[in-house]
Write a protein that holds these residues in place. Structure first.
Motif, mmCIF file in Angstrom:
data_model
loop_
_atom_site.group_PDB
_atom_site.id
_atom_site.type_symbol
_atom_site.label_atom_id
_atom_site.label_comp_id
_atom_site.label_asym_id
_atom_site.label_seq_id
_atom_site.Cartn_x
_atom_site.Cartn_y
_atom_site.Cartn_z
ATOM 1 N N GLU A 1 -1.969 -75.442 -4.907
ATOM 2 C CA GLU A 1 -1.809 -75.192 -3.586
ATOM 3 C C GLU A 1 -0.052 -74.955 -2.774
ATOM 4 O OE1 GLU A 1 -5.505 -73.487 -1.395
ATOM 5 O OE2 GLU A 1 -6.790 -73.851 -3.433
ATOM 6 N N SER A 2 0.002 -73.904 -1.967
ATOM 7 C CA SER A 2 0.778 -74.096 -1.369
ATOM 8 C C SER A 2 0.971 -74.071 0.223
ATOM 9 C CB SER A 2 2.162 -73.696 -1.722
ATOM 10 O OG SER A 2 2.343 -72.953 -2.872
ATOM 11 N N PHE A 3 1.456 -75.131 1.082
ATOM 12 C CA PHE A 3 1.122 -75.062 2.588
ATOM 13 C C PHE A 3 2.828 -75.642 3.286
ATOM 14 C CE2 PHE A 3 0.873 -79.485 1.224
ATOM 15 C CZ PHE A 3 1.471 -80.122 1.960
ATOM 16 N N GLY A 4 3.457 -75.523 4.201
ATOM 17 C CA GLY A 4 4.936 -75.243 5.152
ATOM 18 C C GLY A 4 4.749 -76.373 6.013
ATOM 19 N N LEU A 5 5.251 -77.006 6.693
ATOM 20 C CA LEU A 5 5.975 -77.923 7.295
ATOM 21 C C LEU A 5 7.257 -77.392 7.739
ATOM 22 C CD1 LEU A 5 5.522 -81.792 5.460
ATOM 23 C CD2 LEU A 5 3.754 -80.378 6.737
ATOM 24 N N LEU A 6 6.562 -77.903 9.869
ATOM 25 C CA LEU A 6 7.915 -76.902 10.150
ATOM 26 C C LEU A 6 8.482 -77.530 10.992
ATOM 27 C CD1 LEU A 6 9.457 -74.337 11.440
ATOM 28 C CD2 LEU A 6 7.706 -73.959 13.408
ATOM 29 N N PHE A 7 9.564 -78.178 11.784
ATOM 30 C CA PHE A 7 9.705 -78.924 12.921
ATOM 31 C C PHE A 7 11.105 -78.277 13.584
ATOM 32 C CE2 PHE A 7 9.617 -82.327 8.752
ATOM 33 C CZ PHE A 7 8.330 -82.106 9.364
ATOM 34 N N ILE A 8 10.626 -78.016 14.269
ATOM 35 C CA ILE A 8 11.765 -77.346 15.129
ATOM 36 C C ILE A 8 12.199 -78.247 16.814
ATOM 37 C CG2 ILE A 8 9.350 -76.443 17.144
ATOM 38 C CD1 ILE A 8 11.064 -73.465 16.730
ATOM 39 N N ASP A 9 13.586 -77.831 17.223
ATOM 40 C CA ASP A 9 13.911 -78.781 18.331
ATOM 41 C C ASP A 9 12.872 -77.919 19.762
ATOM 42 O OD1 ASP A 9 15.456 -79.308 20.577
ATOM 43 O OD2 ASP A 9 17.062 -77.755 19.768
ATOM 44 N N GLY A 10 12.922 -78.910 20.061
ATOM 45 C CA GLY A 10 11.631 -78.562 21.195
ATOM 46 C C GLY A 10 12.026 -78.083 22.406
ATOM 47 N N MET A 11 13.687 -77.874 22.526
ATOM 48 C CA MET A 11 14.277 -77.354 23.646
ATOM 49 C C MET A 11 14.244 -76.236 23.471
ATOM 50 S SD MET A 11 13.995 -80.351 25.869
ATOM 51 C CE MET A 11 14.238 -79.363 26.836
ATOM 52 N N CYS A 12 14.186 -76.073 22.745
ATOM 53 C CA CYS A 12 14.705 -73.893 22.107
ATOM 54 C C CYS A 12 13.885 -73.429 22.962
ATOM 55 C CB CYS A 12 14.999 -74.074 20.704
ATOM 56 S SG CYS A 12 12.800 -73.883 20.370
ATOM 57 N N GLN A 13 12.755 -72.946 23.288
ATOM 58 C CA GLN A 13 11.868 -71.900 24.174
ATOM 59 C C GLN A 13 11.767 -70.535 22.817
ATOM 60 O OE1 GLN A 13 13.216 -71.195 27.731
ATOM 61 N NE2 GLN A 13 12.647 -73.778 28.782
ATOM 62 N N ARG A 14 12.135 -70.992 21.780
ATOM 63 C CA ARG A 14 11.820 -69.748 21.079
ATOM 64 C C ARG A 14 11.098 -69.958 19.693
ATOM 65 N NH1 ARG A 14 14.181 -65.634 22.031
ATOM 66 N NH2 ARG A 14 15.586 -65.268 20.107
ATOM 67 N N GLU A 15 9.900 -71.102 19.593
ATOM 68 C CA GLU A 15 8.853 -71.408 19.266
ATOM 69 C C GLU A 15 8.102 -70.296 18.281
ATOM 70 O OE1 GLU A 15 9.298 -76.067 21.283
ATOM 71 O OE2 GLU A 15 9.328 -73.769 21.581
ATOM 72 N N GLU A 16 7.633 -69.605 19.574
ATOM 73 C CA GLU A 16 6.908 -67.905 19.189
ATOM 74 C C GLU A 16 7.604 -67.029 18.804
ATOM 75 O OE1 GLU A 16 4.928 -69.919 22.905
ATOM 76 O OE2 GLU A 16 6.965 -68.957 22.129
#
Length: 351
Positions: A98-113
């Protein structure tokens, strides 16, 4: 692959360049942190690294760049390319994998949604979990790692297929009260609430949670989060700071007309312990819990002098990861939560 979660105490560009030079044949992903979840429990000014063995994991990854101008259609195109590569790499995997994903995102970008929306609609049945990169308590600049470089205004999405059993998880320790506030004026683009219930936001928030507006600070917001109801469930929406004009800066997306519910706190140690036990009972012996924990959750626990107990709970259960400026769980970007994935051990079947 190797994932690394690096305190902003270190220079991220020098760190990832040097680590990649020393491990040229291994893809390395990760980000900077607001604290680390190490094998010894809660940590600071440290580096936490995890290796994923090719015998048990197949991966494909892509960076998402220029998040400040990111559009959902571009995100969908990138995810489609990534899925095609992932499908080619996993052709030889067993049907039971089975599969899953990991996401690391710039915490200052305010674009997570926006990013989560693009990913969620593109990847169909692959669930995603992750965290927004941190910068300690400075809130100035955060970084993600891909291709031997430290990137800002960027995210890294990693798809993972494994023969090992796993479960995604989400844990908080709040419940809704009857006290509600409506966002009546907001700067949606910058996550700023100007008015609640047609009153200055900081003043009305202080009244609703029962503290003086003169005492509003990060620790106050950690102790008094608000909740938003989505699909029948409540999710935390944390406040980062009070602005000079009396408006409130949020960590998550807000909108005019949104109803914010004041939260009541439960015992965080009990809630976390119960979740970890449920995961263990479900999967059997756990290899590792990969965890993404909100900075405000840690600050709240510290205020109540429960740091030692929580750190020991994580150490005992092998919770490894980092403290974030926000957490991703399936289609949601949330706050003041512990999210992650529990990975079990390989089951050897006797012939």
């Amino acid at each position: 692959m190797v994932t690394v979660f690096v305190s902003p105490f270190y220079d991220p560009e020098i760190f990832i360049a040097e680590l990649s030079r020393r491990m040229p044949d291994t893809p390395i992903f990760g980000c900077t942190t607001a604290g680390e979840l190490s094998p010894g429990g809660w940590d600071e000014d440290s580096v936490v690294a995890m290796g994923f063995d090719a015998a048990d994991f197949v991966i494909a990854a892509r960076p998402l760049l220029e998040l400040s101008t990111f559009r959902v259609d571009r995100g969908r195109a990138i995810c489609t390319e990534l899925q095609q590569e992932f499908a080619e790499r996993t052709e030889q995997c067993a049907a039971s994998d089975e599969s899953f994903g990991l996401l690391f995102i710039d915490g200052m970008c305010q674009r997570e949604e926006t990013i989560m929306s693009a990913i969620y609609t593109s990847l169909e049945d692959i669930p995603i979990v992750g965290g927004s990169a941190g910068d300690g308590l400075r809130f100035e600049k955060s970084w993600v790692f891909h291709g031997g470089k430290a990137l800002t205004d960027a995210a890294v999405l990693i798809l993972i297929r494994t023969r090992l059993p796993f479960r995604l998880f989400k844990c908080d320790h709040f419940e809704p009260t009857s006290t509600k506030m409506v966002v009546t004026e907001a700067d949606i683009e910058h996550r700023i609430v100007k008015e609640l219930n047609a009153e200055p936001a900081a003043l009305e928030y202080s009244r609703a949670v029962g503290i003086s507006d003169a005492k509003l600070e990060l620790f106050s917001f950690a102790a008094h989060p608000v909740l938003v109801r989505v699909g029948g469930a409540y999710y935390a929406r944390s406040i980062q700071r009070t602005n000079p004009d009396g408006s409130l800066q949020f960590f998550c997306a807000i909108d005019e007309g949104m109803v914010l519910t004041v939260a009541r706190k439960n015992d965080p140690i009990h809630a976390t312990s119960r979740l970890l036990k449920e995961m263990t009972d479900d999967l059997g012996e756990i290899s590792i819990f990969i965890g993404f924990e909100c900075l405000l959750r840690r600050l709240d626990v510290e205020q109540h002098q429960l740091s030692r107990e929580m750190s020991e709970l994580y150490r005992r259960n092998k919770v490894i990861g980092f403290q974030t400026y926000g957490e991703q769980y399936r289609s949601m970007h949330i706050n003041q939560t512990l999210t992650g994935v529990a990975i079990g051990k390989r089951v050897n079947v006797s012939q």
